[in-house]
Scaffold this motif. Structure first.
Motif, PDB file in Angstrom:
ATOM      1  N   SER A 108     -10.138   2.725   3.234  1.00  0.00           N
ATOM      2  CA  SER A 108      -9.715   2.859   1.835  1.00  0.00           C
ATOM      3  C   SER A 108      -9.200   1.527   1.310  1.00  0.00           C
ATOM      4  CB  SER A 108      -8.617   3.928   1.707  1.00  0.00           C
ATOM      5  OG  SER A 108      -8.991   5.142   2.315  1.00  0.00           O
TER       6      SER A 108
ATOM      7  N   SER B 142       0.843  -1.196   0.000  1.00  0.00           N
ATOM      8  CA  SER B 142       0.000   0.000   0.000  1.00  0.00           C
ATOM      9  C   SER B 142       0.879   1.247   0.000  1.00  0.00           C
ATOM     10  CB  SER B 142      -0.920   0.021   1.221  1.00  0.00           C
ATOM     11  OG  SER B 142      -1.679   1.217   1.279  1.00  0.00           O
TER      12      SER B 142
ATOM     13  N   GLU C 149      -0.037   3.701   1.669  1.00  0.00           N
ATOM     14  CA  GLU C 149      -0.356   4.307   2.965  1.00  0.00           C
ATOM     15  C   GLU C 149       0.563   3.777   4.058  1.00  0.00           C
ATOM     16  OE1 GLU C 149      -2.966   6.802   2.917  1.00  0.00           O
ATOM     17  OE2 GLU C 149      -2.293   6.380   0.876  1.00  0.00           O
TER      18      GLU C 149
ATOM     19  N   LYS D  52      -6.809   1.042  -1.665  1.00  0.00           N
ATOM     20  CA  LYS D  52      -5.395   1.429  -1.585  1.00  0.00           C
ATOM     21  C   LYS D  52      -4.491   0.276  -1.152  1.00  0.00           C
ATOM     22  CE  LYS D  52      -6.199   6.346  -0.827  1.00  0.00           C
ATOM     23  NZ  LYS D  52      -5.945   7.524   0.045  1.00  0.00           N
TER      24      LYS D  52
ATOM     25  N   VAL E 241      -6.662   1.333   7.164  1.00  0.00           N
ATOM     26  CA  VAL E 241      -6.641   1.546   5.713  1.00  0.00           C
ATOM     27  C   VAL E 241      -7.612   0.576   5.042  1.00  0.00           C
ATOM     28  CG1 VAL E 241      -5.230   1.483   3.620  1.00  0.00           C
ATOM     29  CG2 VAL E 241      -4.255   2.374   5.745  1.00  0.00           C
TER      30      VAL E 241
END
Length: 390
Positions: A140, A126, A128, A143, A136
């Motif tokens: 999301s 990811s 992130e 992602k 996450v």
């Protein structure tokens, strides 16, 4: 089995996964000497516990002088570090890792776990990095890149390309470095019988190199006989004392936060039992699998471990007698109550071979706090009622 960050990085080094240099310390004075040995003018003081979220809990701090390294180490060592993975009781910090500072341009996430549905290791990546991957995934999910790797063919170039394209890495040299790192991590995962590897964050430096700024690893306990070097890394002070004691008697035990102790044979049945208790309005106090050979000694030890938890108000024994006959298990339960002082209601549901005879044995014993259940639902309901009444 879990290991510390600094131990994970020792294993990373064997497989060419680059990390910042660091040295473990047990005292503030040693931490300052470690900073001196590493050189530079920026260091990170990191608490070493078997849990994530250390930074948010105050267990990872930046120091810009050797005196500050010593001061921060003094603050962190001996603290009870509470993170989202430790629970409210936290964990005692007994050692810190002094690591050199890094030139961070970008932070990524990279990990490998076993996907039991696909029956393959899955590489997760990811953009992130530095975030809680669970958060996450919830907020999301798009992602997170997930790539299943069939062990029959291993990590291939197309796996690597899918990763770098998904992460938006466009520089050819950086792509090559990342693919090489992911391949090494996959090899590490298989060769060491790992269950989980997580690098969060995996950083990119100004020179386009990738460094594992953190490292988290867990291993299959059943495979440790093949990996004495990893077995030697075990830190029993980080493990739950009751879980460790249970393992010595062949019991699989995990402590939970509820009020109803569970003693079951078989992991699947244990999970189903806990789910049913929750469905009936109760909360399980533990997962306890006594295996396929329940006898008076293992049942007594199970009772003893369960009752160490002061929150337990009732125990639900749910045994399927396949290989082991139910009447023998019933006699084992009665014998176990003589070996251990069981001072809470015990609800017993036995099914399988000689289940009828087992029920008669338990009823004939006429022990007030042993309650016979007809089936799983009836047993869970009686356990929840007994816990509430207590």
């Amino acid at each position: 089995m879990n290991i510390h960050e600094y131990q994970a990085k020792q294993i990373f080094a064997k497989y060419g996964v680059a990390t910042p240099r660091g040295i473990i310390a047990n005292t503030p004075e040693q931490a300052a000497r470690n900073a001196e040995e590493l050189g530079g003018d920026v260091w990170v003081v990191k608490a070493q516990i078997h849990a994530g979220g250390r930074g948010l809990g105050g267990g990872v701090k930046l120091a810009r002088s050797k005196d500050e390294v010593k001061q921060l180490a003094n603050e962190i060592l001996g603290m009870n570090l509470v993170t989202h993975q430790t629970g409210p009781e936290g964990k005692l910090v007994q050692k810190v890792y002094i690591e050199e500072g890094a030139d961070i341009v970008d932070e990524l996430y990279l990990g490998i776990v076993l996907d039991r549905a696909k029956e393959m290791p899955v590489i997760m990546a990811s953009t992130e990095g530095g975030m809680e991957i669970e958060k996450v995934a919830e907020e999301s999910p798009d992602k997170i890149i997930k790539i299943a790797v069939d062990p029959a063919i291993g990590f291939q170039g197309f796996h690597g390309r899918e990763l770098v394209f998904g992460l938006g890495i466009t520089d050819k040299k950086e792509q090559s470095k990342f693919i090489k790192l992911a391949s090494a991590l996959y090899t590490l995962y298989l060769e060491n019988d790992a269950e989980m590897i997580e690098i969060n964050p995996l950083i990119k430096t100004a020179s386009g190199d990738f460094l594992a700024l953190d490292g988290k690893m867990s291993f299959d306990d059943s495979a440790l006989g093949r990996h004495q070097d990893i077995e030697d890394m075990r830190d029993i002070s980080e493990e739950d004392a009751d879980e460790r004691e249970a393992s010595q008697y062949g019991l699989s035990y995990v402590s939970l936060d509820g009020e109803i102790g569970c003693m079951v044979n078989g992991a699947g049945l244990a999970m189903g039992t806990m789910d049913t208790i929750n469905y009936m309005g109760g909360t399980p106090a533990n997962f306890l699998d006594v295996g396929g050979s329940a006898n008076a000694q293992t049942v007594a030890k199970g009772f003893e471990i369960i009752l160490k938890n002061p929150r337990v108000k009732a125990i639900f024994v749910n045994i399927f007698g396949g290989i082991v006959r139910c009447d023998r298990i019933a006699n084992g339960i009665l014998e176990a109550t003589k070996l251990t002082d069981v001072n809470v209601p015990v609800i017993v549901r036995l099914d399988g071979t000689n289940a009828g005879e087992a029920a008669e044995i338990l009823k004939a014993a006429n022990i007030p706090n042993i309650i016979v259940a007809d089936d799983l639902g009836d047993g869970a309901a009686k356990a929840v009622a007994a816990a509430k009444q207590a």
